[in-house]
Design an enzyme around this catalytic site. Structure first.
Site, PDB file in Angstrom:
ATOM      1  CG  ASP A 185      -1.730   1.237   1.340  1.00 37.49           C
ATOM      2  OD1 ASP A 185      -2.480   1.506   0.383  1.00 37.49           O
ATOM      3  OD2 ASP A 185      -1.633   1.959   2.348  1.00 37.49           O
ATOM      4  CE  LYS A 186       0.548   7.143  -3.193  1.00 37.85           C
ATOM      5  NZ  LYS A 186       0.956   8.198  -2.222  1.00 37.85           N
ATOM      6  CB  THR A 187      -0.752   6.599   1.669  1.00 35.18           C
ATOM      7  OG1 THR A 187      -1.053   7.076   0.360  1.00 35.18           O
ATOM      8  CG2 THR A 187      -0.695   7.769   2.635  1.00 35.18           C
ATOM      9  CB  THR A 226      -1.869   4.261  -4.422  1.00 37.71           C
ATOM     10  OG1 THR A 226      -2.167   5.539  -3.854  1.00 37.71           O
ATOM     11  CG2 THR A 226      -1.750   4.407  -5.932  1.00 37.71           C
ATOM     12  N   GLY A 227      -4.874   4.682  -3.690  1.00 35.09           N
ATOM     13  CA  GLY A 227      -6.111   5.364  -4.062  1.00 35.09           C
ATOM     14  C   GLY A 227      -5.836   6.624  -4.847  1.00 35.09           C
ATOM     15  CE  LYS A 248      -5.866   0.632  -0.283  1.00 36.38           C
ATOM     16  NZ  LYS A 248      -5.167   1.229   0.870  1.00 36.38           N
ATOM     17  CG  ASP A 253      -2.685   1.737   7.287  1.00 36.84           C
ATOM     18  OD1 ASP A 253      -3.512   0.816   7.174  1.00 36.84           O
ATOM     19  OD2 ASP A 253      -2.925   2.910   6.949  1.00 36.84           O
ATOM     20  CG  ASP A 281      -4.020  -0.979   3.868  1.00 39.39           C
ATOM     21  OD1 ASP A 281      -4.664  -0.544   2.904  1.00 39.39           O
ATOM     22  OD2 ASP A 281      -3.026  -0.403   4.343  1.00 39.39           O
TER      23      ASP A 281
END
Length: 639
Positions: free
Chosen positions: A358-360, A481-482, A509, A528, A532
């Site tokens: 997950d990016k963020t 990512t969103g 996701k 996180d 997720d």
């Protein structure tokens, strides 16, 4: 009482064979048994036939021999008899049952022989067997205790007392008396007693024991501190926010304990093998005894063979092969900032071929910053509108304006425009801040565009290194990512990620994880642990990164204490090392029994090769020690 005979329950009972036992008791009884074995040895057939020596014979010496043997059997061997009773009561015969049957057979035969005036006995075999078994069990318990040292070390991290400020004065109280909201004085060099927030002071705090972060962490007003960490040279005044079972340290201890209690597939397999080996040994011992009697070898020889089979088949090595490796690997993981919630998750890690990030907050810091802005005027007006905003982008704009010491005007009539942006009157002028279909943030003054602001979530410096290590290991790296396609592409290019999914809503996701799995890929999802959670649960391996103080993330099998993606390759390395050690131990333990049982039964007797019970006990204990040493060597490896 209803007994559950599923494999899982069989193994739980078997591996609780030392319940109520103390390591020191085994060592004490070992020394007593060893001392008693010396005089018994001098009256054994082995002493006469092998060493041609014989103890002095006097009136009643046979009864002295019986007395020494009885003390050895009932006192030193009581632990095996008691444990065997528990196994049989639960209808789960195990290694303690084997030992108990073996020593009881030797003692009963010897007692009958001595009291009936016979010339043969197995008292030395009895004494040596109990002595060696006690030593073997002491080594096993000592090894497991050492392997689980992480839990003990964690429990020692908390201080016994805390200096609490009450009524304007500082008093020392027991840590158990601490309450949420208490203000505690943390002196230089002292341990922090509970989780809390710094309200006064400045210092560097060593959190390495808990987080694996070797560099001391600077703590100023507003910073959070963790129970068990060690204060540096400065003094801190901390307001306690969490106590007892809810602290970060308690959470870590709980996760380590859960991991040590959970079982991997290999451990279940080894437990099954040990259980069935016990049955094979008892049946095999009975067949061996009957066969030697049928061949006319005599009761003494038949009992010797019976005892030797039971002894050498004791599945100590098999029962220890996987649990000890698992305990050591859990300790290694905790030392490296990896919290293993489920051992099966660590076992799955070696099979992973795709890591989906997950990016963020994982690859990026999760903190937005202003990259560029048309002018200070544009930034000041946008910051004024965002003054009361809770949005991360709004906070970033305000922070940048404050950093530049810009004048921020008075705001009125603030309103949110759903899906677009925000609007307000700044010093009487209508200002809009938001998106108008493009990538950049637009700032409008009375309906006219006066400039743009580019805001980006900065990439973690360590993320690029983590991606490179994973790719070197032959693992495919993907990102989800969103964010928009442009933002996703930019981050992917910067980190060297070839595959990414953009504009993905949180609830979608897990579908992307399923998509990768439908192509035959085994996926580790890294997130996180909050939005997720469904994806972490869907993945073959869920890894929660940046646990912070929230360590009880139920959706992940493995939790990383630090916000450092470079720890992820360590998981796969530890998984491979652990699996290899388990396989090595299982191979040795099963291979040993395949060869040893027929030898103990006497298949090579026609060629003069006989395995005496005492020698069978030596070989059995030796195999256990070899397995234990091989497992301990794992702890010397670096990740």
């Amino acid at each position: 009482m209803d007994h559950n005979h599923s494999p899982h329950h069989q193994h739980e009972a078997q591996h609780d064979k030392h319940a109520g036992h103390h390591t020191a008791d085994f060592l004490k009884k070992f020394w007593i048994s060893l001392v008693l074995s010396v005089p018994i040895f001098f009256y054994s057939e082995m002493a006469m036939e092998v060493f041609n020596i014989r103890g002095p014979e006097f009136i009643g010496w046979q009864y002295l021999l019986l007395l020494l043997g009885s003390v050895t059997y009932f006192y030193c061997g009581w632990v095996f008899l008691q444990s065997a009773y528990r196994e049989l009561k639960d209808r789960l015969p195990g290694m303690m049952t084997l030992i108990a049957i073996a020593v009881t057979a030797a003692y009963a035969y010897s007692t009958f022989s001595i009291l009936s005036g016979g010339m043969h006995d197995l008292m030395f075999e009895l004494a040596s067997l109990i002595t060696i078994m006690l030593l073997g069990h002491w080594i096993e318990m000592k090894s497991v205790t050492n392997a689980q040292g992480a839990l003990k070390e964690l429990s020692k991290l908390l201080p016994d007392t805390a200096d609490v400020i009450r009524g304007g004065s500082t008093i020392t109280i027991s840590i158990s008396e601490l309450k949420v909201g208490d203000v505690v004085l943390i002196k230089p060099g002292s341990k922090i007693p509970a989780d809390g927030k710094v309200i006064e002071g400045l210092s560097n705090v060593n959190e390495s024991i808990l987080t694996g972060e070797s560099k001391p962490v600077r703590k100023t007003v507003g910073a959070e501190v963790i129970a068990g960490s060690i204060n540096g040279d400065g003094s801190l005044t901390v307001e306690i926010s969490t106590i007892g079972e809810k602290t970060f340290l308690a959470g870590v201890m709980r996760l380590v304990a859960e991991a040590q209690a959970s079982k991997s597939r290999l451990q279940v397999l080894s437990d099954q093998a040990a259980f069935y080996l016990t049955i094979v040994a008892i049946v095999g011992g009975g067949i061996t005894f009957t066969a030697w009697i049928a061949l006319g070898a005599g009761t003494l020889t038949a009992v010797e063979r019976f005892v030797a089979v039971l002894v050498i088949a004791c599945p100590h090595a098999l029962g220890l092969a996987v649990p000890l490796v698992a305990a050591i690997s859990t300790t290694m993981a905790a030392r490296n900032g990896l919290l293993i919630r489920q051992r099966i998750a660590l076992e799955e890690a070696r099979k992973i071929d795709t890591v989906l990030f997950d990016k963020t907050g994982t690859l990026t810091k999760g903190e937005f910053g202003v990259v560029s802005v048309t002018s200070d005027e544009v930034l000041a007006l946008a910051a004024a509108v965002e003054t009361n905003s809770e949005h991360p982008i709004g906070k970033a704009i305000l922070k940048e304006a404050q950093k530049r010491n810009l004048h921020i005007g008075e705001v009125r009539e603030f309103k949110t425009i759903a899906g677009t942006g925000v609007e307000a009157k700044v010093d009487g002028i209508t200002i809009f801040v938001g998106h108008r279909g493009g990538k950049d943030i637009v700032v409008e003054k009375d309906g006219e565009v006066i400039g743009t602001i580019v805001v980006a979530d900065s990439v973690r410096p360590e993320a690029k290194e983590a991606v490179a290590h994973l790719k070197e290991a032959g693992i495919l790296v993907s990102m989800i990512t969103g964010d928009s396609e442009d933002v996703a592409k930019e981050v992917a290019n910067e980190l060297g990620i070839d595959e990414y999914f953009a504009c993905v809503r949180p609830e979608e996701k897990s579908e992307k994880v399923k998509l990768l799995q439908s192509n035959g890929r085994r996926v580790a999802m890294v997130g996180d642990g909050v939005n997720d959670a469904p994806a972490l649960a869907q993945a073959n391996l869920g890894i929660a990164i940046g646990a912070g103080t929230n360590v009880a993330i139920e959706s992940a099998g493995i939790i990383l204490v630090k916000n450092d993606p470079r720890d992820i390759p360590k998981i796969f390395n530890l998984s491979r090392l652990t699996y290899n050690k388990m396989i090595q131990n299982l191979f040795w333990a099963t291979g040993y029994n395949v060869v040893a049982i027929p030898l103990a039964a006497g298949v090579l007797a026609p060629w003069g090769i006989i395995l005496q019970p005492w020698l069978a006990a030596v070989f059995m204990s030796l195999s256990t020690v070899i397995v234990a040493i091989n497992a301990v060597l794992l702890g010397r490896r670096t990740l």
